[in-house]
Write a protein that holds these residues in place. Sequence first.
Motif, mmCIF file in Angstrom:
data_model
loop_
_atom_site.group_PDB
_atom_site.id
_atom_site.type_symbol
_atom_site.label_atom_id
_atom_site.label_comp_id
_atom_site.label_asym_id
_atom_site.label_seq_id
_atom_site.Cartn_x
_atom_site.Cartn_y
_atom_site.Cartn_z
ATOM 1 N N UNK A 42 0.817 -1.221 0.000
ATOM 2 C CA UNK A 42 0.000 0.000 0.000
ATOM 3 C C UNK A 42 0.849 1.268 0.000
ATOM 4 N N UNK A 43 2.060 1.194 0.530
ATOM 5 C CA UNK A 43 2.812 2.419 0.827
ATOM 6 C C UNK A 43 4.162 2.532 0.135
ATOM 7 N N UNK A 44 4.508 1.562 -0.683
ATOM 8 C CA UNK A 44 5.857 1.613 -1.242
ATOM 9 C C UNK A 44 5.950 2.622 -2.382
ATOM 10 N N UNK A 73 8.583 2.453 3.418
ATOM 11 C CA UNK A 73 7.404 1.769 2.878
ATOM 12 C C UNK A 73 6.477 1.240 3.968
#
Lengths: 505, 505
Positions: free
Chosen positions: A345-347, A368
Amino acid sequence: MGSLDSNTPTDHAAGQFSPLDPEEFRRQAHQMVDFIADYYRKIETYPVLSQVQPAYLHSQLPQTPPYRPEPMDAIMKDVQSQIIPGITHWLSPNFFGFFPATVSTAAFLGEMLCTCFNSVGFNWLASPASTELEMVVMDWLAHALKLPSSFMFSMVTSLSGTGGGVIQNTTSEAVLVTLVAARDRALGVHGIDFLSKLAVYASDQTHSTFSKACRIAGINPANIRSLPTSVEGGFALSPAVLRSAVEEDLAAGLIPLYLCTTVGTTSTTAVDPIGALADVARDYGVWVHVDCAYGGSACICPEFRHHLNGVDLVDSVSLSPHKWLLSYLDCCCLWVKQPGSLVRALSTNPEYLKNKPSESSSVVDFKDWQVGTGRRFKSLRLWLVMRSYGLANLQSHIRSDVRMARMFERLVRSDPRFEVTVPRLFSLVCFRFVPKRARGPGQIERANRRLLDWVNGTGRAFMTHTVAGGKFMLRFAVGATLTEERHVLAAWKLIKEGADGLERS
Amino acid sequence: MGSLDSNTPTDHAAGQFSPLDPEEFRRQAHQMVDFIADYYRKIETYPVLSQVQPAYLHSQLPQTPPYRPEPMDAIMKDVQSQIIPGITHWLSPNFFGFFPATVSTAAFLGEMLCTCFNSVGFNWLASPASTELEMVVMDWLAHALKLPSSFMFSMVTSLSGTGGGVIQNTTSEAVLVTLVAARDRALGVHGIDFLSKLAVYASDQTHSTFSKACRIAGINPANIRSLPTSVEGGFALSPAVLRSAVEEDLAAGLIPLYLCTTVGTTSTTAVDPIGALADVARDYGVWVHVDCAYGGSACICPEFRHHLNGVDLVDSVSLSPHKWLLSYLDCCCLWVKQPGSLVRALSTNPEYLKNKPSESSSVVDFKDWQVGTGRRFKSLRLWLVMRSYGLANLQSHIRSDVRMARMFERLVRSDPRFEVTVPRLFSLVCFRFVPKRARGPGQIERANRRLLDWVNGTGRAFMTHTVAGGKFMLRFAVGATLTEERHVLAAWKLIKEGADGLERS
């Protein structure tokens, strides 16, 4: 800062601007250490709650920054005369408001080191020690809490863990990033168009930051469930209430997504039954988070650990050592079972951050696992606290606070004009003043508001309030680092004095 | 920490656990000051890029925390032997990677004070000085940047401003909160079901954190536009390109929402034409943000201020003094014209935080301007930097870095084996090695990768790379606080040495 006229080392005596001359640093930092040590020594002489009025500072400071440098002595005089009067002294031993923000010499030293290196650990390469020490201390704290190994790193095969932990700034971010991970996992199945169909759950006692995180993550506000609790149920979320809410949402075509449980709510330190709630949530594929920002710290003591029973069934846990583990702001520990869901979701992977270790997947890149890119070397603080004090002292620190809270609770119960409004679980006592002549809840509330204002107005102690189960009550949170029994006793005496005054008026 | 057996002040000599004994604090903190001053003094002796291998620390530290306390001397020995080898020394004068993270004695002192008070300024009452000093320094920095008064606070009628500034942790959060404010403003008009129709814009040079923030905020990934730039256009976003992208989205039934412009991109320090872009965006009601995390700092000098021309037309601006204004991590300043839009999107109002000043609307509660609830007293750092150095020294600091970068650029141009790949605007020089015998871009890229690895592997200097316009290039970012001309010259010599070696091999 360079010299254009010379290739030799800068002569700092020549009046050049050298903002980090080591000897000037040494001289000024030693002075600051003494200033701070003196502040801690005389902290009791300041009113706990700042007594200034709104906009007090505006008239004292110029509206534009200085063009010419000013001497540090002049600035420190202003700290004393302009800043300190505007501070609510969270470190005062007479601070009993909110939850305490605890500190220690070891954590201060760790913070100094973190500042010193100023390494920006967004990925492993950018400062390997920053990432690796964080992995070690997150595992250490997980061990201290007896979290299952599924929340720990497995850097070598002898460790059986598959999860891991990361230091966030605040609970808000810990909730936000796990929520986004859960959201994207669900949307990966259902498609982006189902975003407005996702439903999330928490009790009406859950910290307000939960619904804020949901709104930030784009959860439909109409699908944020604040499930009712009751004083009879200890303000804990009931698994049956959860199940019926989930069933109702399913029937309405919604997709149950995320449950935020709490161990030690902000209002009254209520504890949700994690295991039983997770049992329900798992039936529906709901991500379960445990917010034990405050209460989790107590779980390093065997006698409190049962509050985390069932934690093996949840997806993520967050705990803020800045609250009760002597660590200064801002330090919120988040453990997840499936770091991959965070990373998906955050990389980000911009060219300018690419490097061989990251590409080989042999390392963790904490950027991340969080909202931001840059990140400080915060694990130094926790590492110094755990090593310098050992689990033994940390446990005795928790127990000492609980003992003092228990003593305060006994004092409240010993005075018939007062009542304990919620059974005490940790180091917070919720109570209220019930004047004999008060008629009805309105008058009781007004009396307590007046009592609170009077106590806080003296500057000799600071408490806050809450409303739970419709009842206005005072919160007496024991645990500021410098608080001793005598401060609790003095605060109780002050509260009684206030009550006496109210009865006479 | 209290005593149960006594109501007198704790006798710290008695062996009780006193984690913040002022005299013990003084003793240990003085030692730490000397450790840090010594580190700064000998920082050049360490390899800039850490030379450790992944998991280096794991085998050196126990897997569980100690039960008994350990002496600080032993811990500090481990800092020296286990932590420092794993640090990439961002403060080294030979650090030319990424963007520098600059520091100063004044900021260190400010950070010590911030830690000292540990006040949790979520709302005004919780520590008035924390909120009010932040308002003052945000206005100060806005003045230094010649931002219009619409970005400043108006606490008294003589100030004409209506906006204001707040310190976030990172650019990521500054973008996230403004994006959420813009999103909720739009959804307030169109309804929640239109979330998947919102479209956002930035150039393909914009920091990766922009698309990450969009994903966190629930923006449909299919609607995140990464608009093309070119080397001929200086990698700046073209207003015409923006307009046609917006028109295309409108035609497809989407709702244009947010434009992120950049002053000083991470790859090559490109500058988007803010005014011309804002002119386009305003035609469509698009929120315009300026990310000048790095380049904005230069704009305190009149000769760079033109890069912010048109800023009066935008909605929000963020700048990170931890990059180029000597302020240590993490400190990102965000100014907004309409704080109300942030507050509407991010406010919470739980009972336990209610208080009279907040309810009277006479104060700012910064928790409603950010993701988290808790927040540190970070403005102390900026206040000390601005007062202790004055705008004069801050300007000379920026100019000195730019002079050194210009010198490096001249050196690169003077060697026919090298080329400057992007015209230098600030203190970053993008360049590459073009070996005579290289055939085609692939070979040139491989040669530059080898050169970079060789330079960084010596530990004597550290650079990073990027790819822009399809071209692999080296980034030489001047500006670490301790960097002097001699370090730049030595680094250039080292780079040439590496090139010599590659040509021979």
